[in-house]
Enzyme design. Structure first.
Site: not given
Length: 356
Positions: A201, A295, A325
């Site tokens: 991320s 995601d 995610h």
């Protein structure tokens, strides 16, 4: 919120036990509890992940993006501890890297042998968290798996967080930490030719930036491991529209991340913030880029993989279609997320294997 009162600790323990029990049930039972399959964009959400999301909603815990920053950071540690479990590791050592807190993970195979071993491969790792939360503890379980299954040392770095420290603080910290690792290979027992950079991320964003800077400045970088990386702060993607609510990472969270990290007047296309707009220099390390099907960051991660490939970089792109995610942190409960992380660790091991 502090680290928690005895009553909160009891509640968290009960919640953890319930999550572990539910995620260990046979898939057929999980399906009955989770409800009808979630199918979106031609993908079916993993049943254990669907059940986990349902349990999270039933728990009544507020989303992190609705909490004050100190409280949200504590909540993140609580959530990741529940999902991460206790993972085996040979040795863990806290140290300081370029003035930043860091943690070095050594797999068991490298501490259980009496004879002197050759220098080890190393992954310099940056955690996710939208640039405003996350730390060495939130990603401890995953780093242990990367080290053990990836057969590499893992150096996790705790960079400065927003909004206390805005752009480019995290980027500058990541570059400085990677330079430190290269300069201290002998102290760490590391093979200079087998150093990788990675993250998930926001950490994937930093890792991508470090890999580009390593190529520009001639620093050794053998591999980059990018797990659902944030690569484009303009966020104009179909995956954000499709998955921006109901799948853990929300559009509101992403807006807060941008607002917290970016400075007033900053162009979101600044390549240090958005690698999607960076020039790709010669010699960029081979990349393993993985995304999650459900995601909001999916499309920008995959677009960045294509950008690297178009520039001549060796790229392997993998979409874990049934995941959300944050699956990277779900290694202590359930089946599907842990299997995905095991596959990622296998790719790390292959990417840092000795060259013939």
């Amino acid at each position: 919120m502090s680290n928690g009162s005895p009553l909160q600790a009891l509640a968290h323990a009960a919640q953890k036990a319930a999550l572990s029990a539910a995620m260990s049930l046979p898939p057929s039972v999980q399906r009955r509890l989770a409800g009808s399959p979630v199918v979106l964009d031609g993908q079916t959400l993993a049943v254990d992940t669907q059940l986990m999301l349902k349990l999270q909603k039933l728990s009544g815990d507020p989303p992190i993006e609705t909490m004050a920053f100190p409280d949200g950071r504590v909540q993140a540690r609580v959530q990741t501890a529940m999902a991460g479990g206790k993972q085996p590791i040979g040795a863990v050592r806290d140290l300081e890297v370029a003035g930043l807190p860091a943690r070095l993970y050594t797999p068991r195979a490298r501490v259980s042998v009496a004879v002197r071993q050759p220098p080890a491969p190393l992954l310099v790792f940056f955690h996710g968290g939208g640039f405003f939360f996350g730390d060495l503890d939130t990603h401890d379980a995953t780093c242990r798996i990367l080290a053990e299954r990836g057969e590499a040392l893992v150096l996790a770095v705790d960079y400065r967080l927003a909004p206390e420290h805005r752009f480019p603080a995290a980027y500058d910290d990541a570059v400085a930490a990677y330079r430190w690792a290269v300069e201290h290979v002998e102290e760490l027992g590391v093979d200079r030719d087998r150093i990788a950079v990675g993250g998930d991320s926001a950490g994937g964003n930093l890792a991508a930036g470090v890999a580009l800077e390593a190529a520009r400045s001639g620093l050794p970088c053998a591999f980059q491991l990018l797990v659902y990386p944030a690569t484009d702060a303009t966020r104009a993607t179909e995956s954000l529209r499709l998955f921006g609510a109901g799948f853990y990472l929300s559009a509101e969270f992403m807006e807060l991340a941008n607002d917290s990290y970016m400075t007033e007047g900053l162009d979101p296309r600044d390549p240090r913030l958005s690698p999607a707009y960076a020039d790709v220099p010669e010699g960029v390390a081979p990349a393993y880029v993985c995304t999650a099907g459900f995601d909001p960051l999916r499309d920008e991660g995959e677009a960045y993989a294509r950008k690297l490939s178009d520039a001549g970089v060796t790229v392997e792109l993998k979409r874990f279609e049934d995941q959300i995610h944050s699956f990277f942190n779900i290694v202590g409960v359930g089946r599907s997320s842990r299997a995905a992380v095991a596959e990622i660790a296998d790719r790390l091991r292959a990417g840092l294997a000795p060259r013939a």
